[in-house]
Design a protein around this motif. Structure first.
Motif, PDB file in Angstrom:
ATOM      1  N   GLY A   9       0.853  -1.199   0.000  1.00 17.89           N
ATOM      2  CA  GLY A   9       0.000   0.000   0.000  1.00 17.89           C
ATOM      3  C   GLY A   9       0.877   1.233   0.000  1.00 17.89           C
ATOM      4  O   GLY A   9       2.069   1.156  -0.338  1.00 17.89           O
ATOM      5  N   CYS A  10       0.309   2.362   0.396  1.00 18.58           N
ATOM      6  CA  CYS A  10       1.032   3.654   0.350  1.00 18.58           C
ATOM      7  C   CYS A  10       2.431   3.513   0.973  1.00 18.58           C
ATOM      8  O   CYS A  10       2.559   3.119   2.141  1.00 18.58           O
ATOM      9  CB  CYS A  10       0.233   4.723   1.088  1.00 18.58           C
ATOM     10  SG  CYS A  10       1.096   6.300   1.129  1.00 18.58           S
ATOM     11  N   PHE A  11       3.463   3.840   0.191  1.00 14.19           N
ATOM     12  CA  PHE A  11       4.830   3.584   0.667  1.00 14.19           C
ATOM     13  C   PHE A  11       5.276   4.495   1.797  1.00 14.19           C
ATOM     14  O   PHE A  11       6.247   4.199   2.473  1.00 14.19           O
ATOM     15  CB  PHE A  11       5.843   3.523  -0.473  1.00 14.19           C
ATOM     16  CG  PHE A  11       5.894   4.664  -1.459  1.00 14.19           C
ATOM     17  CD1 PHE A  11       5.331   5.895  -1.202  1.00 14.19           C
ATOM     18  CD2 PHE A  11       6.549   4.466  -2.687  1.00 14.19           C
ATOM     19  CE1 PHE A  11       5.407   6.925  -2.131  1.00 14.19           C
ATOM     20  CE2 PHE A  11       6.633   5.488  -3.625  1.00 14.19           C
ATOM     21  CZ  PHE A  11       6.054   6.733  -3.340  1.00 14.19           C
ATOM     22  N   ILE A  77       1.072  -5.644   8.735  1.00 11.42           N
ATOM     23  CA  ILE A  77       0.628  -4.290   8.345  1.00 11.42           C
ATOM     24  C   ILE A  77      -0.173  -4.285   7.047  1.00 11.42           C
ATOM     25  O   ILE A  77      -0.458  -3.223   6.502  1.00 11.42           O
ATOM     26  CB  ILE A  77       1.805  -3.289   8.245  1.00 11.42           C
ATOM     27  CG1 ILE A  77       2.860  -3.742   7.218  1.00 11.42           C
ATOM     28  CG2 ILE A  77       2.430  -3.059   9.607  1.00 11.42           C
ATOM     29  CD1 ILE A  77       3.789  -2.627   6.773  1.00 11.42           C
ATOM     30  N   ILE A  78      -0.508  -5.470   6.539  1.00 17.85           N
ATOM     31  CA  ILE A  78      -1.335  -5.492   5.320  1.00 17.85           C
ATOM     32  C   ILE A  78      -2.595  -6.310   5.553  1.00 17.85           C
ATOM     33  O   ILE A  78      -2.646  -7.148   6.450  1.00 17.85           O
ATOM     34  CB  ILE A  78      -0.577  -6.074   4.102  1.00 17.85           C
ATOM     35  CG1 ILE A  78      -0.103  -7.506   4.378  1.00 17.85           C
ATOM     36  CG2 ILE A  78       0.575  -5.166   3.698  1.00 17.85           C
ATOM     37  CD1 ILE A  78       0.286  -8.264   3.121  1.00 17.85           C
ATOM     38  N   ASP A  79      -3.595  -6.030   4.712  1.00 14.23           N
ATOM     39  CA  ASP A  79      -4.728  -6.939   4.604  1.00 14.23           C
ATOM     40  C   ASP A  79      -4.384  -7.835   3.420  1.00 14.23           C
ATOM     41  O   ASP A  79      -4.455  -7.408   2.272  1.00 14.23           O
ATOM     42  CB  ASP A  79      -6.016  -6.161   4.349  1.00 14.23           C
ATOM     43  CG  ASP A  79      -7.195  -7.102   4.110  1.00 14.23           C
ATOM     44  OD1 ASP A  79      -6.960  -8.324   3.942  1.00 14.23           O
ATOM     45  OD2 ASP A  79      -8.337  -6.627   4.078  1.00 14.23           O
ATOM     46  N   PRO A  80      -3.976  -9.081   3.689  1.00 19.68           N
ATOM     47  CA  PRO A  80      -3.432  -9.919   2.614  1.00 19.68           C
ATOM     48  C   PRO A  80      -4.489 -10.438   1.639  1.00 19.68           C
ATOM     49  O   PRO A  80      -4.154 -11.029   0.626  1.00 19.68           O
ATOM     50  CB  PRO A  80      -2.754 -11.076   3.358  1.00 19.68           C
ATOM     51  CG  PRO A  80      -3.473 -11.164   4.658  1.00 19.68           C
ATOM     52  CD  PRO A  80      -3.941  -9.775   5.001  1.00 19.68           C
ATOM     53  N   LEU A  81      -5.760 -10.218   1.977  1.00 14.83           N
ATOM     54  CA  LEU A  81      -6.829 -10.703   1.088  1.00 14.83           C
ATOM     55  C   LEU A  81      -7.360  -9.595   0.180  1.00 14.83           C
ATOM     56  O   LEU A  81      -8.104  -9.857  -0.763  1.00 14.83           O
ATOM     57  CB  LEU A  81      -7.991 -11.282   1.911  1.00 14.83           C
ATOM     58  CG  LEU A  81      -7.635 -12.442   2.848  1.00 14.83           C
ATOM     59  CD1 LEU A  81      -8.884 -12.952   3.566  1.00 14.83           C
ATOM     60  CD2 LEU A  81      -6.966 -13.583   2.086  1.00 14.83           C
ATOM     61  N   SER A  82      -6.979  -8.371   0.477  1.00 13.00           N
ATOM     62  CA  SER A  82      -7.517  -7.234  -0.252  1.00 13.00           C
ATOM     63  C   SER A  82      -6.814  -7.078  -1.607  1.00 13.00           C
ATOM     64  O   SER A  82      -5.587  -7.060  -1.679  1.00 13.00           O
ATOM     65  CB  SER A  82      -7.329  -5.983   0.607  1.00 13.00           C
ATOM     66  OG  SER A  82      -7.787  -4.861  -0.075  1.00 13.00           O
ATOM     67  N   GLY A  91      -6.049   0.953  -6.212  1.00  9.56           N
ATOM     68  CA  GLY A  91      -5.404   0.974  -7.519  1.00  9.56           C
ATOM     69  C   GLY A  91      -4.339  -0.108  -7.578  1.00  9.56           C
ATOM     70  O   GLY A  91      -3.899  -0.595  -6.535  1.00  9.56           O
ATOM     71  N   THR A  92      -3.914  -0.469  -8.783  1.00  5.95           N
ATOM     72  CA  THR A  92      -2.917  -1.547  -8.903  1.00  5.95           C
ATOM     73  C   THR A  92      -1.589  -1.120  -8.288  1.00  5.95           C
ATOM     74  O   THR A  92      -0.788  -1.958  -7.886  1.00  5.95           O
ATOM     75  CB  THR A  92      -2.703  -1.951 -10.377  1.00  5.95           C
ATOM     76  OG1 THR A  92      -2.289  -0.791 -11.113  1.00  5.95           O
ATOM     77  CG2 THR A  92      -3.964  -2.518 -10.994  1.00  5.95           C
ATOM     78  N   ARG A  93      -1.353   0.199  -8.198  1.00 10.90           N
ATOM     79  CA  ARG A  93      -0.102   0.668  -7.582  1.00 10.90           C
ATOM     80  C   ARG A  93      -0.065   0.380  -6.089  1.00 10.90           C
ATOM     81  O   ARG A  93       0.972   0.473  -5.456  1.00 10.90           O
ATOM     82  CB  ARG A  93       0.092   2.166  -7.855  1.00 10.90           C
ATOM     83  CG  ARG A  93      -0.992   3.055  -7.257  1.00 10.90           C
ATOM     84  CD  ARG A  93      -0.957   4.432  -7.888  1.00 10.90           C
ATOM     85  NE  ARG A  93      -1.941   5.355  -7.317  1.00 10.90           N
ATOM     86  CZ  ARG A  93      -3.236   5.380  -7.614  1.00 10.90           C
ATOM     87  NH1 ARG A  93      -3.736   4.487  -8.444  1.00 10.90           N
ATOM     88  NH2 ARG A  93      -4.038   6.267  -7.081  1.00 10.90           N
ATOM     89  N   TYR A  94      -1.236   0.075  -5.515  1.00 11.07           N
ATOM     90  CA  TYR A  94      -1.305  -0.252  -4.080  1.00 11.07           C
ATOM     91  C   TYR A  94      -1.482  -1.750  -3.848  1.00 11.07           C
ATOM     92  O   TYR A  94      -1.877  -2.164  -2.761  1.00 11.07           O
ATOM     93  CB  TYR A  94      -2.444   0.525  -3.414  1.00 11.07           C
ATOM     94  CG  TYR A  94      -2.258   2.019  -3.467  1.00 11.07           C
ATOM     95  CD1 TYR A  94      -1.126   2.611  -2.907  1.00 11.07           C
ATOM     96  CD2 TYR A  94      -3.190   2.845  -4.094  1.00 11.07           C
ATOM     97  CE1 TYR A  94      -0.934   3.980  -2.958  1.00 11.07           C
ATOM     98  CE2 TYR A  94      -3.011   4.218  -4.142  1.00 11.07           C
ATOM     99  CZ  TYR A  94      -1.885   4.786  -3.580  1.00 11.07           C
ATOM    100  OH  TYR A  94      -1.706   6.136  -3.625  1.00 11.07           O
ATOM    101  N   ARG A  95      -1.215  -2.560  -4.894  1.00 14.33           N
ATOM    102  CA  ARG A  95      -1.303  -4.013  -4.681  1.00 14.33           C
ATOM    103  C   ARG A  95      -0.204  -4.432  -3.703  1.00 14.33           C
ATOM    104  O   ARG A  95       0.759  -3.680  -3.494  1.00 14.33           O
ATOM    105  CB  ARG A  95      -1.172  -4.760  -6.010  1.00 14.33           C
ATOM    106  CG  ARG A  95       0.215  -4.707  -6.648  1.00 14.33           C
ATOM    107  CD  ARG A  95       0.192  -5.386  -8.019  1.00 14.33           C
ATOM    108  NE  ARG A  95       1.498  -5.431  -8.673  1.00 14.33           N
ATOM    109  CZ  ARG A  95       1.971  -4.477  -9.457  1.00 14.33           C
ATOM    110  NH1 ARG A  95       1.284  -3.367  -9.678  1.00 14.33           N
ATOM    111  NH2 ARG A  95       3.173  -4.620 -10.027  1.00 14.33           N
ATOM    112  N   LEU A 155      -1.772   3.424   7.781  1.00 14.97           N
ATOM    113  CA  LEU A 155      -1.659   2.497   8.911  1.00 14.97           C
ATOM    114  C   LEU A 155      -2.123   3.193  10.180  1.00 14.97           C
ATOM    115  O   LEU A 155      -1.908   4.393  10.355  1.00 14.97           O
ATOM    116  CB  LEU A 155      -0.207   2.042   9.074  1.00 14.97           C
ATOM    117  CG  LEU A 155       0.394   1.302   7.877  1.00 14.97           C
ATOM    118  CD1 LEU A 155       1.889   1.100   8.066  1.00 14.97           C
ATOM    119  CD2 LEU A 155      -0.313  -0.046   7.681  1.00 14.97           C
ATOM    120  N   SER A 156      -2.730   2.411  11.088  1.00 15.70           N
ATOM    121  CA  SER A 156      -3.176   2.975  12.351  1.00 15.70           C
ATOM    122  C   SER A 156      -1.955   3.431  13.157  1.00 15.70           C
ATOM    123  O   SER A 156      -0.937   2.735  13.200  1.00 15.70           O
ATOM    124  CB  SER A 156      -3.966   1.899  13.101  1.00 15.70           C
ATOM    125  OG  SER A 156      -3.825   2.063  14.475  1.00 15.70           O
TER     126      SER A 156
END
Ligand code: SME
Length: 305
Positions: A9-11, A77-82, A91-95, A155-156
């Protein structure tokens, strides 16, 4: 020094996270696994037409942290199913993906992915692929959250507190074999860093849970199997988040100040041996970030216990 590449996600937030990981010596935000060069601009990647994923290059000392441990933290730190979405960013840039430069690394990472998939009970949306290309992002994107404190982060904020807490706890506990000692160190450290109303353990003793080490006001001594939130987490062998304790049937009010609660089982060989119980004086204090990190902490407490 070794390098591994995480798209999560967002770097901005992903870089800030890995900057806090012990054993990581450097990080760089960039764009990975898109069309061949030249280097894209942020604006080009933003169109989603270049195939690039926002990616963080993580340089680490393998003597201090293993690739498995890094990948494990990444999954926190990721939702691995999203698919193509993390937090509010789409967007694909946030895969999501882990990109490696050496095939031996795939061998190390594949079992981490397999166990995560088993836990999730569904196919992961996370790529595990060789790094095809990586272009560092523009200077303004590097260390963005250090340059812009309070800037956008998907991220929270609690993520970063939990990361520090987890690493400090891991160092403090070392290979101490006594589980009560491990619990006794853990409860006050969580309380000190996160300021909840009550943080503690109940241990399984026959058909009941019995009060263990804790930080906070006096609490009930014993809880039956299947009773209250703690007994239910034991019975169902799963983490339970209660946004409003008044709405949880059978909630045991040890303190009238408690408004929300999370209970995480400690499991050894498939058996619940204890629960970690945290109460908050505010409604709706716990979410999936707490569930993920307290699960990791619970697993740390039982190691060698
Ligand atoms: N509320 C818990 C009991 C333990 S106290 O919160 C410390 C429950 O319902 O299991």
């Amino acid at each position: 020094m070794k390098k591994i590449y995480f798209a999560g996600g967002c770097f901005w937030g992903v870089q800030h996270f890995f900057d806090g990981v012990d054993g990581v010596s450097a990080t760089r935000c960039g764009y990975a696994n898109g069309r061949p060069g030249p280097a894209p601009t942020y604006e080009e990647v933003y169109t989603d037409n270049t195939g690039f994923a926002e990616t963080v290059e993580v340089s680490y000392d393998p003597q201090r942290i293993s690739l498995e441990a890094l990948a494990d933290l990444f999954f926190c730190i990721i939702d691995p199913l999203s698919v193509n979405r993390q937090g509010h960013d789409e967007g694909t840039r946030y895969r999501t993906g882990v990109y490696f430069s050496d095939d031996a690394e795939r061998e190390i990472l594949a079992p981490v992915f397999a166990s995560r998939e088993k836990l999730s009970g569904a196919p992961l949306a996370v790529e595990l692929e060789p790094l095809r290309n990586f272009f560092p992002a523009e200077e303004r994107h590097q260390a963005y959250l250090e340059k812009n404190p309070g800037g956008y982060c998907h991220l929270s904020p609690r993520t970063f507190t939990y990361l520090r807490l987890y690493q400090d706890l891991s160092n403090l506990l070392g290979d101490e074999p006594d589980m009560v000692a491990r619990m006794s160190e853990t409860a006050p450290l969580i309380a000190e860093r996160l300021h909840f109303l009550w943080t503690g353990f109940y241990r399984v003793a026959g058909e009941e849970l019995v009060l263990g080490p804790f930080a906070g006001p006096v609490a009930c001594l014993r809880i039956g199997f299947g009773k209250g939130v703690c007994g239910t987490a034991w019975k169902e062998r799963r983490t339970i988040v209660v946004p409003d304790v008044e709405k949880f049937p059978g909630h045991i009010a040890c303190s009238s100040l408690s408004r929300s609660e999370i209970v995480v089982p400690l499991i050894i060989g498939g058996e619940v041996v204890a629960v970690l119980d945290i109460d908050s004086a505010y409604e709706d204090s716990f979410d999936s970030t707490d569930a993920v990190w307290l699960g990791k902490i619970a697993a740390l407490v039982v190691i060698s216990g």
